[in-house]
Design an enzyme around this catalytic site. Structure first.
Site, PDB file in Angstrom:
ATOM      1  N   HIS A  34     -15.684  -3.059 -10.609  1.00 59.62           N
ATOM      2  CA  HIS A  34     -14.723  -1.607 -11.241  1.00 59.62           C
ATOM      3  C   HIS A  34     -13.778  -2.053 -12.092  1.00 59.62           C
ATOM      4  CE1 HIS A  34     -12.434  -1.982  -7.992  1.00 59.62           C
ATOM      5  NE2 HIS A  34     -13.267  -1.884  -7.053  1.00 59.62           N
ATOM      6  N   GLU A  35     -12.767  -0.981 -12.642  1.00 63.77           N
ATOM      7  CA  GLU A  35     -11.650  -1.366 -13.144  1.00 63.77           C
ATOM      8  C   GLU A  35     -10.840  -2.066 -12.440  1.00 63.77           C
ATOM      9  OE1 GLU A  35     -13.436   1.625 -13.099  1.00 63.77           O
ATOM     10  OE2 GLU A  35     -13.600   2.355 -15.205  1.00 63.77           O
ATOM     11  N   GLY A  36     -10.789  -2.077 -11.188  1.00 65.18           N
ATOM     12  CA  GLY A  36      -9.997  -2.858 -10.503  1.00 65.18           C
ATOM     13  C   GLY A  36     -10.174  -4.285 -10.570  1.00 65.18           C
ATOM     14  N   HIS A  37     -11.370  -4.513 -10.266  1.00 62.67           N
ATOM     15  CA  HIS A  37     -11.780  -6.025 -10.688  1.00 62.67           C
ATOM     16  C   HIS A  37     -11.526  -6.576 -12.206  1.00 62.67           C
ATOM     17  CE1 HIS A  37     -14.872  -5.043  -7.259  1.00 62.67           C
ATOM     18  NE2 HIS A  37     -13.985  -5.998  -6.660  1.00 62.67           N
ATOM     19  N   LYS A 148      -4.782  -3.443  -3.545  1.00 62.03           N
ATOM     20  CA  LYS A 148      -5.403  -2.292  -2.656  1.00 62.03           C
ATOM     21  C   LYS A 148      -5.776  -2.958  -1.314  1.00 62.03           C
ATOM     22  CE  LYS A 148      -9.345   0.176  -2.219  1.00 62.03           C
ATOM     23  NZ  LYS A 148     -10.115  -0.795  -1.837  1.00 62.03           N
ATOM     24  N   GLN A 152      -5.173  -8.182   3.339  1.00 65.58           N
ATOM     25  CA  GLN A 152      -6.010  -9.329   2.723  1.00 65.58           C
ATOM     26  C   GLN A 152      -4.944 -10.234   1.991  1.00 65.58           C
ATOM     27  OE1 GLN A 152     -10.169  -9.602   1.447  1.00 65.58           O
ATOM     28  NE2 GLN A 152      -9.201  -9.459  -0.680  1.00 65.58           N
TER      29      GLN A 152
HETATM   30  O1  PAF Z   1     -11.890  -8.621  -1.476  1.00 63.46           O
HETATM   31  C1  PAF Z   1     -12.990  -8.844  -1.488  1.00 63.46           C
HETATM   32  O2  PAF Z   1     -13.841  -8.435  -2.407  1.00 63.46           O
HETATM   33  C2  PAF Z   1     -13.262  -9.871  -0.476  1.00 63.46           C
HETATM   34  O3  PAF Z   1     -12.751  -9.805   0.601  1.00 63.46           O
HETATM   35  C3  PAF Z   1     -13.104 -11.364  -0.979  1.00 63.46           C
HETATM   36  C4  PAF Z   1     -11.809 -11.763  -1.425  1.00 63.46           C
HETATM   37  C5  PAF Z   1     -14.058 -11.495  -2.402  1.00 63.46           C
HETATM   38  C6  PAF Z   1     -13.864 -12.347  -0.060  1.00 63.46           C
HETATM   39  O4  PAF Z   1     -15.064 -12.236   0.100  1.00 63.46           O
END
Ligand code: PAF
Length: 279
Positions: A34-37, A148, A152
């Site tokens: 999506h736009e975030g990616h 977001k 992580q």
């Molecule tokens: O944020 C994500 O989409 C996942 O946790 C990642 C970093 C691709 C690891 O699988």
């Protein structure tokens, strides 16, 4: 743009780029982009000679009762978007390629014991392991992660520091829908009514941002945020918490940089949102 499904093929390409002295940016994703990616890919595009996007729904970061099988997938659409954004290569392995008789994994403590790590005990071990593998396979100089998934991001930064990975971690701002909902691949699970209800997360974020200041107690920020979510019948709080921005430990008062983060079930869908406050 090439799509590589094996580690050997991906490595061959990476070695060729390195031989030419080119820099590599990695955007690790689980697809359904999506736009975030897109914002991560655009940033990587600006800062590196070559961009690799990994598209891999990583089974080791899903618990037994989580949504691994249901997780949305649309590789055709993902690869078209990557191509449009000027991605040089997609790494898209099958789980068997990534985990052939694997006996080794990365573990972490402290940072993964709060927030989402508390509700999802296997999650961050799986993330650390797959991200380590992706860093090695891609040979990347920089890797791009969204704010977001703030816990992580903090965990990956700490792992990189603790294990001396030679890679720069770049955190990028949350991208929201026009009405405030944070973009997420999981938003497709929401029906029309739930989609409206899901706005309680961003409304709570906004409330928290209005209230927070140096010295205020966590509860003075969190209680009004919880009230907003609790007023929404379709929403059920997993957590709404304040932690130190670096070590992810709960704080009572705002005395250092903090992360205010939440996970909320809207119907069956678990959504997250957050904001950071710098003192
Ligand atoms: O944020 C994500 O989409 C996942 O946790 C990642 C970093 C691709 C690891 O699988």
């Amino acid at each position: 743009m090439n799509v590589y499904t094996t580690v050997a093929e991906m490595r061959q390409q990476v070695h060729a780029w390195k031989k030419e002295g080119l820099t590599i940016g990695l955007v690790p994703t689980m697809g359904y982009l999506h736009e975030g990616h897109a914002s991560l890919i655009e940033r990587a595009r600006k800062e590196n000679d070559k961009v690799i996007v990994s598209v891999f729904v990583n089974p080791t970061q899903f618990g037994p009762n989580e949504d691994l099988a249901a997780y949305p997938r649309d590789f055709k659409r993902d690869s078209a978007l990557c191509e449009k954004l000027g991605t040089d290569a997609i790494f898209h392995p099958e789980p068997e390629e990534m985990y052939q008789n694997a006996c080794t994994a990365v573990t972490m403590s402290v940072l993964n014991e709060t927030l989402c790590g508390k509700s999802r005990p296997v999650h961050f071990g799986g993330v650390c392991t797959v991200v380590s593998k992706l860093f090695h396979i891609s040979g990347a100089d920089r890797a791009y992660f969204g704010q977001k998934d703030a816990q992580q991001l903090a965990i990956v930064r700490k792992m990189v520091k603790d294990l001396n990975f030679d890679i720069e971690i770049v955190g990028c701002p949350i991208v929201r829908e026009a009405d405030g909902l944070a973009k997420s691949s999981r938003n497709v699970y929401l029906n029309e009514e739930e989609r409206k209800a899901a706005l309680c997360l961003s409304r709570a974020v906004k409330k928290g941002q209005e209230l927070i200041h140096l010295g205020i107690s966590a509860e003075e920020v969190l209680a009004p945020m919880r009230q907003i979510i609790e007023a929404e019948p379709l929403a059920k709080i997993d957590y709404v918490s304040m932690v130190d921005a670096e070590n992810m430990q709960y704080v009572d008062h705002v005395e250092s940089d903090v992360l205010v983060a939440m996970a909320v079930y809207v119907g069956k869908t678990r959504l997250i949102d957050n904001f950071s406050f710098h003192v």
